[in-house]
Design an enzyme around this catalytic site. Sequence first.
Site: not given
Length: 504
Positions: A274, A279, A286, A297, A356, A358, A360
Amino acid sequence: MDFSIKACDWTKGTTNVFLTGKSDCIVIGVFESQTLSGAGLEIDEATKGLITRVVKAGDMQGKSGTTVFLHEVSGIGASRVLLVGCGKQDAFGQKAYNDAARAAWRAILGTKIGQVTFTLAQLPIKERTAEWGVRAAILALRTETYQFTQMKSKPDPAKRALKRVVFSVDTVDEKAAKIAAKEGEALANGLDLARDLGNLPGNVCTPTYLADTAKTLAKDWKLKVEVLGQKQLEALKMGAFLSVTRGSAQPPQFIVLQHQGAGQKAAPVVLVGKGITFDSGGISLKPGDSMDEMKYDMCGAASVFGTLRAVAELGLKINVVGIVPTCENMPSGTATKPGDIVTSMSGQTIEVLNTDAEGRLILCDALTYAERFKPAAVIDIATLTGACVIALGHHNSGLFAKDDALAGELLDASREAVDPAWRLPLDDEYQEQLKSNFADMANIGGRPAGSVTAACFLSRFTEAYPWAHLDIAGTAWKSGAAKGATGRPVPLLTQFLIDRAQLS
């Protein structure tokens, strides 16, 4: 830093090279029992009972992690002896060994010592070998000396004067220890790369920066590289991945790195990392507290790069493909909204209930893309869920797998590499939480078992091959005073690939 191996049997008097050879310091382990053996006994005899006197005086009681320097020592070639407490001998396992090694390095790095003879790997480590001890000591040293100074106008001074370490091992362990030393250096180099990428700020480490890093890796280590851009991703119909990129001005990149260590027909292991370089949460923004840590991230992507660097340096006879979907997740007038429905590369539709969640969405298209390599196994690595941090804290990475054999291999590798992982369930019952009234699935399954439902989501795109998922949200970086990327799970992944290469 130079690492070398020298065979020595401290029980048979074949120690002249160590007793008379010039060195700034020799490291000796002392157990709580206060009985000396091996190197400790030999050095004690050569120094006319110096270590025994220090122990009897109570200056070194052998407690785990304690250290005492003996200066201007006569009778041996080393000018100093470092005594390191190893705790109780019958409890001297991998944790106690690592504690002792770290204590030794910290003591040495606080001095101007340039050359060290290190005998701790020759101690009897429960359920571990001398070569394991050599590799663990190298990793401990490189972790202690790691500094991230690239963004400072006046970098902190380097921690070390240490330039050379000679490891003492038994004659029967010499060949394996030399291999272990090479593995330790390659692992440390991969870890440093992963740490550096993770620690870079999001305005520097952009998707394009990661793509350029991949190209440099390919050039330096003779890897094959391909980078797909926006138009190519659109042609591949990666609607899930592209839905995450919609709010960002940074163009997405889809990176494919390949190490060809085996024959063309040998099925590769595919690592999918990933690569969200920042993020914000998107429209599902967030909280501001600690949002700066969302630069981490992309640590899954960093671990893929670090692992491939280590694999290439070691020249492992195995085929490995690294896939890194990378982009930012930002809010804007063009960003994907909660309730939007997107179509993945697999053709399955997804209702985005939370922007959030995201990671996946970018991973599912990468997992579909991985099918074209007809892989022997696919492992994705992602800072995926806060729920995994709640479940496991910051010690174990979360492991999910449909394939028991693959899960077993990864758990074995995690123990050997001292990069712990814990297997969590992936039962079909959890799939119910992903139901959507409007699409094939939702991208979240509610608060209960959040890390499990995230893995269940990914599993829907992995029917074509054996697959495992590592959730590293709790282990990829540290917060607080020790804030920084850890480089995990580069050791676990590299050990897994070493083991696989040996079986092929």
